[in-house]
Write a protein that holds these residues in place. Sequence first.
Motif, mmCIF file in Angstrom:
data_model
loop_
_atom_site.group_PDB
_atom_site.id
_atom_site.type_symbol
_atom_site.label_atom_id
_atom_site.label_comp_id
_atom_site.label_asym_id
_atom_site.label_seq_id
_atom_site.Cartn_x
_atom_site.Cartn_y
_atom_site.Cartn_z
ATOM 1 N N GLY A 161 13.049 -18.154 -72.481
ATOM 2 C CA GLY A 161 12.915 -18.221 -73.935
ATOM 3 C C GLY A 161 14.208 -18.069 -74.712
ATOM 4 O O GLY A 161 14.167 -17.914 -75.935
ATOM 5 N N ALA A 162 15.352 -18.141 -74.047
ATOM 6 C CA ALA A 162 16.623 -17.927 -74.753
ATOM 7 C C ALA A 162 16.878 -18.998 -75.797
ATOM 8 O O ALA A 162 17.346 -18.699 -76.910
ATOM 9 C CB ALA A 162 17.772 -17.888 -73.738
ATOM 10 N N TRP A 163 16.582 -20.256 -75.469
ATOM 11 C CA TRP A 163 16.837 -21.341 -76.420
ATOM 12 C C TRP A 163 15.849 -21.337 -77.578
ATOM 13 O O TRP A 163 16.184 -21.783 -78.686
ATOM 14 C CB TRP A 163 16.785 -22.695 -75.703
ATOM 15 N N THR A 164 14.657 -20.853 -77.346
ATOM 16 C CA THR A 164 13.631 -20.892 -78.395
ATOM 17 C C THR A 164 13.563 -19.592 -79.192
ATOM 18 O O THR A 164 12.640 -19.396 -79.987
ATOM 19 C CB THR A 164 12.252 -21.185 -77.776
ATOM 20 N N ALA A 165 14.532 -18.707 -79.027
ATOM 21 C CA ALA A 165 14.562 -17.449 -79.779
ATOM 22 C C ALA A 165 14.679 -17.723 -81.276
ATOM 23 O O ALA A 165 15.198 -18.759 -81.705
ATOM 24 C CB ALA A 165 15.734 -16.592 -79.310
ATOM 25 N N GLU A 166 14.209 -16.787 -82.074
ATOM 26 C CA GLU A 166 14.152 -16.966 -83.529
ATOM 27 C C GLU A 166 15.510 -17.294 -84.154
ATOM 28 O O GLU A 166 15.580 -18.177 -85.025
ATOM 29 C CB GLU A 166 13.552 -15.713 -84.185
ATOM 30 N N PRO A 167 16.594 -16.636 -83.769
ATOM 31 C CA PRO A 167 17.891 -17.008 -84.365
ATOM 32 C C PRO A 167 18.276 -18.461 -84.083
ATOM 33 O O PRO A 167 18.898 -19.116 -84.928
ATOM 34 C CB PRO A 167 18.871 -16.036 -83.706
ATOM 35 N N TRP A 174 29.249 -24.201 -66.866
ATOM 36 C CA TRP A 174 28.539 -23.792 -65.658
ATOM 37 C C TRP A 174 27.543 -24.843 -65.191
ATOM 38 O O TRP A 174 27.357 -25.057 -64.003
ATOM 39 C CB TRP A 174 27.798 -22.481 -65.909
ATOM 40 N N TYR A 175 26.871 -25.480 -66.144
ATOM 41 C CA TYR A 175 25.756 -26.366 -65.815
ATOM 42 C C TYR A 175 25.915 -27.695 -66.547
ATOM 43 O O TYR A 175 25.448 -27.865 -67.683
ATOM 44 C CB TYR A 175 24.427 -25.703 -66.188
ATOM 45 N N GLY A 176 26.566 -28.646 -65.887
ATOM 46 C CA GLY A 176 26.814 -29.949 -66.495
ATOM 47 C C GLY A 176 25.560 -30.635 -67.020
ATOM 48 O O GLY A 176 25.562 -31.168 -68.141
ATOM 49 N N ARG A 229 12.895 -28.649 -75.910
ATOM 50 C CA ARG A 229 13.520 -29.568 -74.954
ATOM 51 C C ARG A 229 14.669 -28.888 -74.206
ATOM 52 O O ARG A 229 14.796 -29.020 -72.988
ATOM 53 C CB ARG A 229 14.015 -30.811 -75.684
ATOM 54 N N MET A 230 15.482 -28.141 -74.943
ATOM 55 C CA MET A 230 16.590 -27.437 -74.315
ATOM 56 C C MET A 230 16.092 -26.353 -73.360
ATOM 57 O O MET A 230 16.634 -26.158 -72.278
ATOM 58 C CB MET A 230 17.503 -26.829 -75.378
ATOM 59 N N GLN A 231 15.050 -25.650 -73.756
ATOM 60 C CA GLN A 231 14.500 -24.599 -72.895
ATOM 61 C C GLN A 231 13.931 -25.197 -71.608
ATOM 62 O O GLN A 231 14.097 -24.622 -70.521
ATOM 63 C CB GLN A 231 13.420 -23.820 -73.634
ATOM 64 N N LYS A 232 13.299 -26.348 -71.726
ATOM 65 C CA LYS A 232 12.739 -27.008 -70.548
ATOM 66 C C LYS A 232 13.840 -27.349 -69.547
ATOM 67 O O LYS A 232 13.698 -27.130 -68.336
ATOM 68 C CB LYS A 232 11.982 -28.274 -70.968
ATOM 69 N N LYS A 233 14.948 -27.895 -70.049
ATOM 70 C CA LYS A 233 16.057 -28.245 -69.158
ATOM 71 C C LYS A 233 16.672 -26.981 -68.540
ATOM 72 O O LYS A 233 17.000 -26.955 -67.347
ATOM 73 C CB LYS A 233 17.111 -29.036 -69.921
ATOM 74 N N ALA A 234 16.835 -25.929 -69.346
ATOM 75 C CA ALA A 234 17.376 -24.671 -68.826
ATOM 76 C C ALA A 234 16.475 -24.113 -67.733
ATOM 77 O O ALA A 234 16.951 -23.604 -66.704
ATOM 78 C CB ALA A 234 17.547 -23.658 -69.951
ATOM 79 N N ASP A 235 15.169 -24.205 -67.935
ATOM 80 C CA ASP A 235 14.221 -23.716 -66.931
ATOM 81 C C ASP A 235 14.297 -24.534 -65.648
ATOM 82 O O ASP A 235 14.179 -23.986 -64.538
ATOM 83 C CB ASP A 235 12.799 -23.748 -67.484
#
Length: 468
Positions: A255-261, A421-423, A449-455
């Motif tokens: 959930g880092a990408w989808t955090a409120e900030p 770290w992650y191209g 979308r970003m969270q999905k890729k990070a996961d």
Amino acid sequence: MPNTPQITRRELLRGAALVPVAGALAACATPASQPAPSSAAPAATSAANPFGVGDKPLEVWIFDGGFGQAYATDIHQPLFKSKYANVEIKHNSTKEITKVLQPRFAGGNPPEVIDNSGANFMDFGALSQDGQLQDLTPLLDAPSWDDPNVKVRDLLDPSVIDIGTYDGKFSVLGYVNYIHGIWYSQKVFDDNGWEIPKTWDAFLQLCETIKKSGEMAPFTYAGKHPQYLYEPLLTMAAKIGGNDVLVDIDNLEDGAWTAEPMLTAAEKWAEVGAKYLMQGTAGLDHVQTQTAQNKKQVAMLPCGSWLENEQKSTTPDDFAYAMFPIPDITSSDAMPYGTLHTQPGENFIVSAKSAHPQAGMEYLRAMLSKKAAGDFSELVTTVTTVKGASEGRDISPGVTSASKAVADAGENTVYYRWYTWYGPLNDEAKAATGQLMTGGLKPKAYLERMQKKADEIKNDSSITKYKR
């Protein structure tokens, strides 16, 4: 984006012999069927030659971007040759680091020194994972070029070592102190009576004033390279929620990408994209948008402290580059006004499987002399990571403004590392951020979308994970 078959990091490494499409940040490796040649046997070491540089050639590749390549040919290489006249230096440059050099790594004959920078830099995480990065720890403990009583590590900002460490080894040298912010012309602002906005409401009011004036567009960014926009978005999120927002993203936390900030920041920048962008921004690159600013077609853009040098051929003499930090978003921001994203950049590596890595490390030692770093700063109007190298030098208006911003920020600086770290995550961020700014993705969908890729990356056991 169309669906594509998923491959593991190891499969990507083994397929590195294929020349990548432009813009890909694929991994680089030596195929198992084609082992790399052994490194050159070092010559005798001494205080003057701490790594045992021999007589084999030294091949250097420079990213021909904002800083050009004259600094290498006119400053660094002559200094190296002053000690090692018998070592032939094979100088090369390119704007497409990955496209040009990935086949060299795949073929087992990488060059010694690479300025692995630009939009298409090679994936540091993949390079590290495949043993391609020379351990530069001996460089840190070597005597400095200028003073044998001072170690190289004592000349460097500690963040250089922190950010350049992969798998417990210092292997990436950030040479330039990148200072990010919103850039503008002090003359244009003075002539129009525009003040630097310290709150987001004031920033939007300024954008509205500029838009209604009809003289120029309020804002632009390098539309073809959306990392120029995800930088202020991430910095804003850290300002709102604190540095842990970026640490969590780096660490692939749930959930880092989808955090409120992050949602607030995405919403703020999406509004700028909808209302205040210069027409045609999405189809322009960094030089085109920056040149438009020089021509007074647009007032503000996000960039780093390399901007002034990159635009020196088109910038009016009285333009007076300056920058300001991300304004306050709310009265309860976790970090104060003046918070900046600043971190070492223009990343140099030495290839562990090159023919003469000893010369590569010695080349970096020469670069880190105060004379070389000071001459570099003066030539390309920027600040290096070598302490005190700019003292007494003639520094430009833009670098003066950026340096003051860093001084004002004090300890309130932030950075992130996931993009090196992650191209694949970086590729996804660029594509998705471009769609966010053109309205193709709503803020919530963008972050999902970003969270999905990070996961996906987090759950891929073939990819080495890194932690802050």
